[in-house]
Design a protein around this motif. Structure first.
Motif: not given
Length: 429
Positions: A11-21, A37-47, A50-57
């Motif tokens: 697990l590394r800092r800046g890893c890319r995570v997709l959350v579904v829902g 603390r790993f500061e992941p790059k977050l994506f959410v589909a479709p989101g 309320g999530m805007e600003g902390i992840c990419t929809r």
């Protein structure tokens, strides 16, 4: 047996995570991962808004397995986290593993613990897990005869997924028979209602206990309690949940160990005997009977909603680290730590929920920037936030006592406005 994805890298800092829902549960997951603390790059589909600003929809529906896997490959996603039950039952995890993408959640076969109540009851029977006496029916007349023979109160359940609304706790035989006809003949829940499970009614103290599971190990989260009925004093029809509190059962710490010993481990062993690997979250809906015995009401194959909204904010261990370890079968390296405080969440629901929610009402906020509000059924219409689902928002309060957390949650709730807002006033009582 499906082989787990091998750990390709640490697990590394800046890893890319997709959350579904797209609901409040997924908002709580994204919010918690955002604080890793790993500061992941977050994506959410479709989101949701309320999530805007902390992840990419990402505009992909949670049930669109093919498009989700395609996006995960194209975006070089390091971990897929599945929130709702539908994509699990459709085999999203299986497809991720097939393409070498680590995923947090059970396979389609393992998710049958939730997607088929008949499967779950049969498995519990073979594993010797304590649960209510039951029978399964496809014929309405035979089901009604069973009810007439056993009397009420009695529980009628649609076999498949029904968004938390497929359980009817019938207080009379007529109510139970009506529910049977509604499900089997009226097809209220479509194919999910091709079978009904009829159970004896259990009395006692309800609790929700979730475990992180990596097939070899099960780590318990703090116990919570969900309030399912729409009305105060637990009246009216079941909903997806109108609020929750955590922790519960602090005066009964031995219950958690007993649940793991008598329920979770036997279930995992029986799944293994069927060549099914389970990893992700196992949610055990419990009734602690008057003699102190924990019995299973239901299993979910994912985080509960709204329990997630009170449990994850109390987690001190880095959630991304836990999810990564779970997906790579390395939970032995994790130690869960929890806040000693309390959390209470209250759901703000649309008018007409749960039967026929009316949506499209503008939402006005007057809460402070530090108040915790998770979006469930909201949409942005030309910059105006509006209701778009039955459960609209979930507000969360924290405190050193439950009463203090309850007060904070209701203060936040009072400062949010939309026409016809439904709210239970007894969450945490």
């Amino acid at each position: 047996m499906q082989q787990p994805v091998q750990q390709r890298e640490q697990l590394r800092r800046g890893c890319r995570v997709l959350v579904v829902g797209q609901g409040a549960r997924e908002h709580a997951i994204v919010w918690t991962l955002h604080h890793s603390r790993f500061e992941p790059k977050l994506f959410v589909a479709p989101g949701n808004p309320g999530m805007e600003g902390i992840c990419t929809r990402v505009p992909i529906a949670a049930h669109d397995v093919h498009e989700l896997v395609s996006f995960a490959l194209e975006a070089h996603i390091d971990l897929v986290v599945i929130g709702p039950e539908a994509p699990l039952s459709l085999g999203l995890v299986d497809e991720c593993l097939k393409h070498g993408i680590p995923a947090f959640g059970p396979t389609k076969a393992a998710a049958q613990l939730e997607s088929s109540k008949a499967f779950a009851k049969d498995l519990m029977k073979k594993a010797g897990v304590p649960t209510a006496v039951y029978e399964v029916f496809t014929d309405a007349a035979k089901a009604r005869a069973y009810v007439e023979a056993h009397g009420a109160p009695i529980v009628v359940k649609a076999d498949g997924l029904a968004a938390g609304k497929g359980v009817i706790v019938a207080q009379t035989t007529q109510e139970a028979c009506n529910a049977i006809d509604d499900i089997l003949i009226g097809q209220r829940f479509g194919e999910s209602g091709n079978r009904v499970v009829i159970e004896s009614f259990l009395e006692g103290q309800e609790a929700s206990l979730m475990f992180f599971v990596d097939d070899e190990l099960a780590l318990p989260m703090v116990p919570a309690r969900d309030y399912k009925r729409i009305g105060e004093g637990n009246t009216g029809p079941n909903t997806g949940g109108m609020g929750s509190v955590a922790p519960v059962l602090r005066d009964r710490p031995e219950i958690v160990a007993e649940v793991e010993r008598t329920i979770v481990q036997p279930v995992l062993r029986e799944l293994k005997a069927r060549e099914i690997t389970y990893q992700g979250v196992l949610y055990v809906g419990l009734m602690v009977t008057r003699d102190g015995r924990p019995m299973v009401i239901e299993f979910n194959a994912r985080f509960g909603d709204p329990e997630t909204e009170v449990v994850l904010p109390l987690l001190r261990t880095d959630l991304l680290q836990v999810m990564w370890a779970t997906a790579h079968h390395a939970l032995r390296d994790v130690r869960l730590e929890w806040s000693t405080g309390h959390a209470v969440c209250v759901v703000l629901a649309a008018p007409g929920y749960p039967e026929k929610p009316v949506v499209g009402q503008p939402i006005q906020f007057a809460h402070g920037p530090s108040d915790l509000v998770f979006h469930a059924g909201t949409t942005s219409d030309n910059g105006v936030l509006k209701t778009s689902g039955g459960r609209v928002l979930t507000v969360v309060g924290f405190g050193t006592t439950r009463r203090e957390a309850q007060g904070v949650a209701y203060r936040i709730a009072e400062n949010i406005y939309f026409d016809g807002k439904q709210i239970r006033r007894d969450i945490g009582n």
